[in-house]
Write a protein that holds these residues in place. Structure first.
Motif, PDB file in Angstrom:
ATOM      1  N   LEU A 128      -0.585 -54.885  87.908  1.00 45.92           N
ATOM      2  CA  LEU A 128      -1.779 -53.706  88.294  1.00 45.92           C
ATOM      3  C   LEU A 128      -2.234 -52.903  87.111  1.00 45.92           C
ATOM      4  O   LEU A 128      -1.362 -52.317  86.364  1.00 45.92           O
ATOM      5  CB  LEU A 128      -1.486 -53.019  89.369  1.00 45.92           C
ATOM      6  N   LEU A 129      -3.469 -52.949  86.823  1.00 42.74           N
ATOM      7  CA  LEU A 129      -3.821 -52.214  85.616  1.00 42.74           C
ATOM      8  C   LEU A 129      -4.760 -51.001  86.119  1.00 42.74           C
ATOM      9  O   LEU A 129      -5.706 -51.121  86.958  1.00 42.74           O
ATOM     10  CB  LEU A 129      -4.901 -52.848  84.594  1.00 42.74           C
ATOM     11  N   ILE A 130      -4.565 -49.669  85.843  1.00 42.98           N
ATOM     12  CA  ILE A 130      -5.117 -48.413  86.160  1.00 42.98           C
ATOM     13  C   ILE A 130      -5.739 -47.855  84.922  1.00 42.98           C
ATOM     14  O   ILE A 130      -5.211 -47.355  84.187  1.00 42.98           O
ATOM     15  CB  ILE A 130      -4.081 -47.615  87.005  1.00 42.98           C
ATOM     16  N   ASP A 131      -7.052 -47.391  85.351  1.00 44.62           N
ATOM     17  CA  ASP A 131      -7.948 -46.902  84.353  1.00 44.62           C
ATOM     18  C   ASP A 131      -8.630 -45.485  84.809  1.00 44.62           C
ATOM     19  O   ASP A 131      -9.211 -45.569  85.760  1.00 44.62           O
ATOM     20  CB  ASP A 131      -9.112 -47.741  84.055  1.00 44.62           C
ATOM     21  N   VAL A 146       3.336 -52.435  86.470  1.00 40.31           N
ATOM     22  CA  VAL A 146       1.954 -51.588  86.621  1.00 40.31           C
ATOM     23  C   VAL A 146       1.693 -50.839  85.256  1.00 40.31           C
ATOM     24  O   VAL A 146       2.679 -50.520  84.431  1.00 40.31           O
ATOM     25  CB  VAL A 146       2.317 -50.208  87.443  1.00 40.31           C
ATOM     26  N   VAL A 147       0.350 -51.050  84.733  1.00 45.81           N
ATOM     27  CA  VAL A 147       0.091 -50.712  83.429  1.00 45.81           C
ATOM     28  C   VAL A 147      -0.780 -49.400  83.689  1.00 45.81           C
ATOM     29  O   VAL A 147      -1.995 -49.606  84.091  1.00 45.81           O
ATOM     30  CB  VAL A 147      -0.671 -51.615  82.466  1.00 45.81           C
ATOM     31  N   VAL A 185      -3.848 -39.504  84.942  1.00 46.26           N
ATOM     32  CA  VAL A 185      -2.687 -38.543  85.166  1.00 46.26           C
ATOM     33  C   VAL A 185      -1.416 -39.139  84.895  1.00 46.26           C
ATOM     34  O   VAL A 185      -1.003 -40.219  84.785  1.00 46.26           O
ATOM     35  CB  VAL A 185      -2.668 -37.989  86.712  1.00 46.26           C
ATOM     36  N   ASP A 186      -0.606 -38.354  84.434  1.00 40.15           N
ATOM     37  CA  ASP A 186       0.670 -38.652  83.983  1.00 40.15           C
ATOM     38  C   ASP A 186       1.531 -39.300  85.047  1.00 40.15           C
ATOM     39  O   ASP A 186       1.852 -38.637  86.127  1.00 40.15           O
ATOM     40  CB  ASP A 186       1.672 -37.542  83.307  1.00 40.15           C
ATOM     41  N   ILE A 233       6.849 -49.620  84.755  1.00 35.15           N
ATOM     42  CA  ILE A 233       5.414 -48.748  84.363  1.00 35.15           C
ATOM     43  C   ILE A 233       5.369 -48.808  82.815  1.00 35.15           C
ATOM     44  O   ILE A 233       6.136 -48.417  82.288  1.00 35.15           O
ATOM     45  CB  ILE A 233       5.967 -47.268  84.882  1.00 35.15           C
ATOM     46  N   PHE A 234       4.301 -49.280  82.541  1.00 34.70           N
ATOM     47  CA  PHE A 234       3.932 -49.164  81.064  1.00 34.70           C
ATOM     48  C   PHE A 234       2.675 -48.316  80.887  1.00 34.70           C
ATOM     49  O   PHE A 234       1.805 -48.154  81.908  1.00 34.70           O
ATOM     50  CB  PHE A 234       3.520 -50.607  80.425  1.00 34.70           C
ATOM     51  N   GLN A 235       2.689 -47.596  79.630  1.00 37.67           N
ATOM     52  CA  GLN A 235       1.532 -46.786  79.449  1.00 37.67           C
ATOM     53  C   GLN A 235       0.844 -47.413  77.896  1.00 37.67           C
ATOM     54  O   GLN A 235       1.744 -47.403  77.334  1.00 37.67           O
ATOM     55  CB  GLN A 235       1.853 -45.334  79.326  1.00 37.67           C
ATOM     56  N   GLY A 236      -0.455 -47.448  77.993  1.00 32.50           N
ATOM     57  CA  GLY A 236      -0.910 -47.788  76.714  1.00 32.50           C
ATOM     58  C   GLY A 236      -2.349 -48.237  76.943  1.00 32.50           C
ATOM     59  O   GLY A 236      -3.063 -48.096  77.863  1.00 32.50           O
TER      60      GLY A 236
END
Length: 244
Positions: free
Chosen positions: A103-106, A129-130, A136-137, A156-159
């Motif tokens: 899942l990619l969240i923009d 999930v990315v 939001v954090d 959970i990944f952030q980038g």
């Protein structure tokens, strides 16, 4: 027993209410019995448990326990009716590797929506999930509560989503984007063996730059008078469809 709100340790805990300090320290604050129990059952590291005077919660044996007064706990709590137990948890950093379902969240801005997306991805059996820039954090206290503990059970990944999408496509992952224009009804498309789903901002949807990367644009038919679906609801329908 810590009783002073001016104690240096209490001041450090309060700083975790701010995103920049959470990112700087690599830690975040969680509240409530359920979330702390879920953290302890996972492979995330619980650094310290903070217990309000009179509470009987007993953490795992290797976790530092600090008892505090009612006043101190009210100072660090972000809930209206605190359960009297909180914990400092260390963020888990793992490298991103393409998997079967992503899942990619923009740019999702609402912490309740982001938390529900993470919780639903966990429930639907997604691999990870990315969370892209502009979101939001995910370690915001409201987001954490909305995950109901799923934060500790799905990576959970952030980038940068563009970089992640290129890695996914190089691994032959089909990328679906939830969109309204130039899109196909999701049920009319063949179900891919490996898939990533992009969902976007509550008001603006997915950025055009990201839409350009999508292998397919899909939409969910609306049969009533509603203008649109909430992003978390739409994502849930599509994630369960992709899971098959």
């Amino acid at each position: 027993m810590l009783t002073s709100v001016n104690n240096s340790k209490v001041k450090e805990w309060k700083k975790l209410h701010k995103r920049k300090y959470r990112e700087r320290t690599g830690t975040f604050l969680v509240e409530g019995h359920h979330l702390i129990e879920e953290a302890q059952k996972s492979d995330w590291k619980v650094v310290e448990v903070i217990r309000r005077e009179g509470e009987s919660f007993v953490p795992d044996t290797d976790v530092q326990l600090t008892d505090v007064s009612e006043q101190v706990f009210q100072t660090i709590s972000q809930t209206q009716t605190p359960q009297g137990i909180a914990a400092i948890v260390e963020r888990k950093i793992v490298p991103f590797q393409p998997q079967t379902l992503t899942l990619l969240i923009d740019a999702v801005q609402d912490p309740g929506n982001l938390g529900t997306l993470i919780r639903t991805a966990d429930a639907a059996g997604f691999d990870h999930v990315v969370v892209g820039e502009g979101c939001v954090d995910p370690f915001n206290e409201k987001t954490i509560r909305s995950t109901q503990g799923s934060l500790f059970h799905i990576p959970i990944f952030q980038g940068e989503l563009e970089d992640v999408i290129r890695d996914l496509q190089a691994a032959n992952v089909m990328v679906w984007a939830s969109a309204l224009q130039d899109a196909e009804p999701y049920k009319k498309l063949p179900q891919p063996e490996k898939a990533a789903l992009i969902v976007g901002n509550e008001g603006q949807g997915i950025r055009n730059e990201l839409l350009a990367y999508a292998s397919e644009r899909v939409y969910i038919p609306i049969y009533g008078q509603a203008e649109s679906l909430n992003v978390a609801i739409a994502a849930a329908i599509l994630m369960y469809h992709l899971k098959g």
